[in-house]
Write a protein that holds these residues in place. Sequence first.
Motif, mmCIF file in Angstrom:
data_model
loop_
_atom_site.group_PDB
_atom_site.id
_atom_site.type_symbol
_atom_site.label_atom_id
_atom_site.label_comp_id
_atom_site.label_asym_id
_atom_site.label_seq_id
_atom_site.Cartn_x
_atom_site.Cartn_y
_atom_site.Cartn_z
ATOM 1 N N ALA A 196 0.840 -1.195 0.000
ATOM 2 C CA ALA A 196 0.000 0.000 0.000
ATOM 3 C C ALA A 196 0.876 1.246 0.000
ATOM 4 C CB ALA A 196 -0.926 0.005 1.210
ATOM 5 N N LYS A 197 0.464 2.270 -0.741
ATOM 6 C CA LYS A 197 1.249 3.492 -0.867
ATOM 7 C C LYS A 197 0.816 4.574 0.117
ATOM 8 C CE LYS A 197 3.512 1.642 -4.240
ATOM 9 N NZ LYS A 197 4.895 1.119 -3.991
ATOM 10 N N ALA A 198 -0.288 4.345 0.816
ATOM 11 C CA ALA A 198 -0.771 5.296 1.819
ATOM 12 C C ALA A 198 -1.779 4.589 2.706
ATOM 13 C CB ALA A 198 -1.400 6.524 1.163
ATOM 14 N N VAL A 199 -2.011 5.179 3.864
ATOM 15 C CA VAL A 199 -3.044 4.717 4.786
ATOM 16 C C VAL A 199 -4.175 5.736 4.765
ATOM 17 C CG1 VAL A 199 -3.602 4.415 7.228
ATOM 18 C CG2 VAL A 199 -1.508 3.419 6.301
ATOM 19 N N VAL A 200 -5.397 5.254 4.664
ATOM 20 C CA VAL A 200 -6.575 6.118 4.688
ATOM 21 C C VAL A 200 -7.295 5.874 6.013
ATOM 22 C CG1 VAL A 200 -8.722 6.735 3.538
ATOM 23 C CG2 VAL A 200 -6.758 5.983 2.180
ATOM 24 N N PHE A 201 -7.133 6.813 6.934
ATOM 25 C CA PHE A 201 -7.644 6.678 8.297
ATOM 26 C C PHE A 201 -9.043 7.294 8.354
ATOM 27 C CE2 PHE A 201 -6.938 8.396 12.908
ATOM 28 C CZ PHE A 201 -7.844 7.470 13.399
ATOM 29 N N THR A 202 -10.063 6.452 8.563
ATOM 30 C CA THR A 202 -11.436 6.925 8.647
ATOM 31 C C THR A 202 -11.679 7.539 10.013
ATOM 32 O OG1 THR A 202 -12.260 5.323 7.037
ATOM 33 C CG2 THR A 202 -13.858 6.225 8.592
ATOM 34 N N LEU A 243 4.355 5.557 5.870
ATOM 35 C CA LEU A 243 3.325 5.803 4.863
ATOM 36 C C LEU A 243 2.588 7.112 5.157
ATOM 37 C CD1 LEU A 243 1.679 2.265 4.536
ATOM 38 C CD2 LEU A 243 3.309 3.329 2.968
ATOM 39 N N PRO A 244 2.224 7.877 4.123
ATOM 40 C CA PRO A 244 1.388 9.057 4.352
ATOM 41 C C PRO A 244 0.023 8.631 4.879
ATOM 42 C CG PRO A 244 1.630 8.628 2.002
ATOM 43 C CD PRO A 244 2.575 7.697 2.697
ATOM 44 N N ILE A 245 -0.525 9.398 5.797
ATOM 45 C CA ILE A 245 -1.824 9.081 6.389
ATOM 46 C C ILE A 245 -2.844 10.107 5.907
ATOM 47 C CG2 ILE A 245 -3.140 8.770 8.503
ATOM 48 C CD1 ILE A 245 -0.559 8.026 9.928
ATOM 49 N N VAL A 246 -3.799 9.634 5.110
ATOM 50 C CA VAL A 246 -4.891 10.460 4.601
ATOM 51 C C VAL A 246 -6.037 10.400 5.613
ATOM 52 C CG1 VAL A 246 -6.545 10.759 2.713
ATOM 53 C CG2 VAL A 246 -4.224 9.895 2.234
ATOM 54 N N LEU A 247 -6.640 11.543 5.915
ATOM 55 C CA LEU A 247 -7.762 11.570 6.844
ATOM 56 C C LEU A 247 -9.077 11.564 6.076
ATOM 57 C CD1 LEU A 247 -6.587 14.082 9.609
ATOM 58 C CD2 LEU A 247 -6.414 11.589 9.557
ATOM 59 N N LYS A 248 -9.848 10.497 6.250
ATOM 60 C CA LYS A 248 -11.128 10.338 5.555
ATOM 61 C C LYS A 248 -12.284 10.650 6.504
ATOM 62 C CE LYS A 248 -13.916 6.939 3.020
ATOM 63 N NZ LYS A 248 -15.118 6.954 3.870
ATOM 64 N N ALA A 266 -3.107 14.769 2.758
ATOM 65 C CA ALA A 266 -4.338 14.763 1.969
ATOM 66 C C ALA A 266 -5.518 14.539 2.895
ATOM 67 C CB ALA A 266 -4.296 13.673 0.898
ATOM 68 N N ILE A 267 -6.633 15.194 2.572
ATOM 69 C CA ILE A 267 -7.877 14.975 3.309
ATOM 70 C C ILE A 267 -8.934 14.461 2.348
ATOM 71 C CG2 ILE A 267 -7.435 16.638 5.145
ATOM 72 C CD1 ILE A 267 -9.268 18.608 3.643
ATOM 73 N N TYR A 268 -9.882 13.758 2.894
ATOM 74 C CA TYR A 268 -10.907 13.081 2.110
ATOM 75 C C TYR A 268 -12.251 13.527 2.671
ATOM 76 C CZ TYR A 268 -12.936 8.767 -0.053
ATOM 77 O OH TYR A 268 -13.657 7.850 -0.779
ATOM 78 N N LEU A 269 -12.945 14.405 1.929
ATOM 79 C CA LEU A 269 -14.245 14.894 2.353
ATOM 80 C C LEU A 269 -15.264 13.777 2.158
ATOM 81 C CD1 LEU A 269 -14.181 18.393 0.590
ATOM 82 C CD2 LEU A 269 -13.108 17.708 2.757
ATOM 83 N N SER A 270 -15.939 13.397 3.232
ATOM 84 C CA SER A 270 -16.877 12.280 3.154
ATOM 85 C C SER A 270 -17.793 12.294 4.362
ATOM 86 C CB SER A 270 -16.112 10.951 3.101
ATOM 87 O OG SER A 270 -17.006 9.847 3.068
ATOM 88 N N ASN A 271 -19.053 11.911 4.155
ATOM 89 C CA ASN A 271 -19.951 11.684 5.289
ATOM 90 C C ASN A 271 -20.287 10.194 5.411
ATOM 91 O OD1 ASN A 271 -21.860 11.206 3.283
ATOM 92 N ND2 ASN A 271 -23.045 13.059 3.673
ATOM 93 N N HIS A 272 -19.337 9.367 4.979
ATOM 94 C CA HIS A 272 -19.463 7.916 5.111
ATOM 95 C C HIS A 272 -20.647 7.396 4.297
ATOM 96 C CE1 HIS A 272 -17.368 5.004 7.889
ATOM 97 N NE2 HIS A 272 -18.266 4.199 7.359
ATOM 98 N N GLY A 273 -20.881 8.014 3.147
ATOM 99 C CA GLY A 273 -21.994 7.596 2.310
ATOM 100 C C GLY A 273 -23.352 7.836 2.945
ATOM 101 N N GLY A 274 -23.413 8.813 3.893
ATOM 102 C CA GLY A 274 -24.663 9.071 4.596
ATOM 103 C C GLY A 274 -25.030 7.967 5.567
#
Length: 383
Positions: A196-202, A243-248, A266-274
């Motif tokens: 994996a090239k990054a971690v996406v932390f929810t 690894l870079p940690i993206v905030l989801k 990086a940030i990840y704009l999301s409401n968890h699919g509602g």
Amino acid sequence: MYSLLLPLYLLGGALAARPFLNEPDTGFDAYFADLPAGELPPLDKIVGLPDFDAAARRHLPVMNYTYYRNGAGGEWSYRNNLEVYNRYSLRPRTMVDITNIESTLQTTILGHNVSAPFFISPCARGEYGNADKEKGLVEGAAAGNILYMPALFASMTIEEIATLKTDDQVTFQQVYLDSNDTATQQIFDRAEKSGAKAVVFTVDSAADGNRHRAARYGVGSADSSYTLITWDLYDHLTTMTDLPIVLKGIQTVEDAQKAVEHGVPAIYLSNHGGRQIDSARSPLEVALEIHRQAPEVFSQLEVYADGGVRYGADVVKLLALGVHAVGVGRPFMYANVYGTAGVEHAIDILKHEIAIDAANAGVGDLKKIDPSIVDWTPNWESA
């Protein structure tokens, strides 16, 4: 106060009175009226991403479909995610050379080359759609050269997914983390070893999601505990992996600015699919808030967004605000009902729609897109 509440009151009344179309009527049901119950339509007759939803709804056991489809509470946020894009009208420019638009789809995500500015969002339980689990998602993403973010609670393990990847395939591993350093280090080590090239932390799942539809079938949230998630924790996590940690799950301009302060890549704009808390705004609305109040954020880190994306024009509107790459979740889980071929077809559909919708909006180069192609005054009647 009354003047502020009145528009919300009127909007609520309008939404309550107007039927909700989970899949807009483009002739799907009439065209496949003679198809036997439960049988999948031919893949070459699937013409848009909403068709995959309709096909999966007819084909999958109701429990399996419900796991993908459900939202929180009365599902107003789920509904708003889908409908918000039509609240903002395009302002197409003409007399523009758009003939090379397809060549501008290619981009980078955290420095990794991909063929288009969209990716497969983290979604759990691939086996609910296909006996081969996430195989179609991995292989489809590789064939289409787009980023795939496997979910921590995928049906396949991190290691199993890694064995399916091509040598040069880029994946970011989605994770749920807490203050248990031992468990966290194990997850980080597994992600790194998997390539994996990054971690996406929810970070928008600090508590269980209030999912009524899911509760009826026993397919609620995979992450149901109360979890300590703070900026201090993020700072600590960065010392535990290279690894870079993206905030989801970023949902406000304030948290976007905080991410800049803490050096988040990086940030990840999301409401968890509602699916977590009903009445949360759509990521498009959050992106618009950032554009209006702190537009510099888009140049200070990479911003991703998902939520209700079903058409190329939806992607175009997010890119116009400054979003760097767009996540698509449910449509790919529905496409995975067809396996690898379905995922490839969904990728091809969305690439084509982004290109032609951008071109028809007068965008000749996606790298030079700007907010002026959209009227950002909401039109509530068209929602």
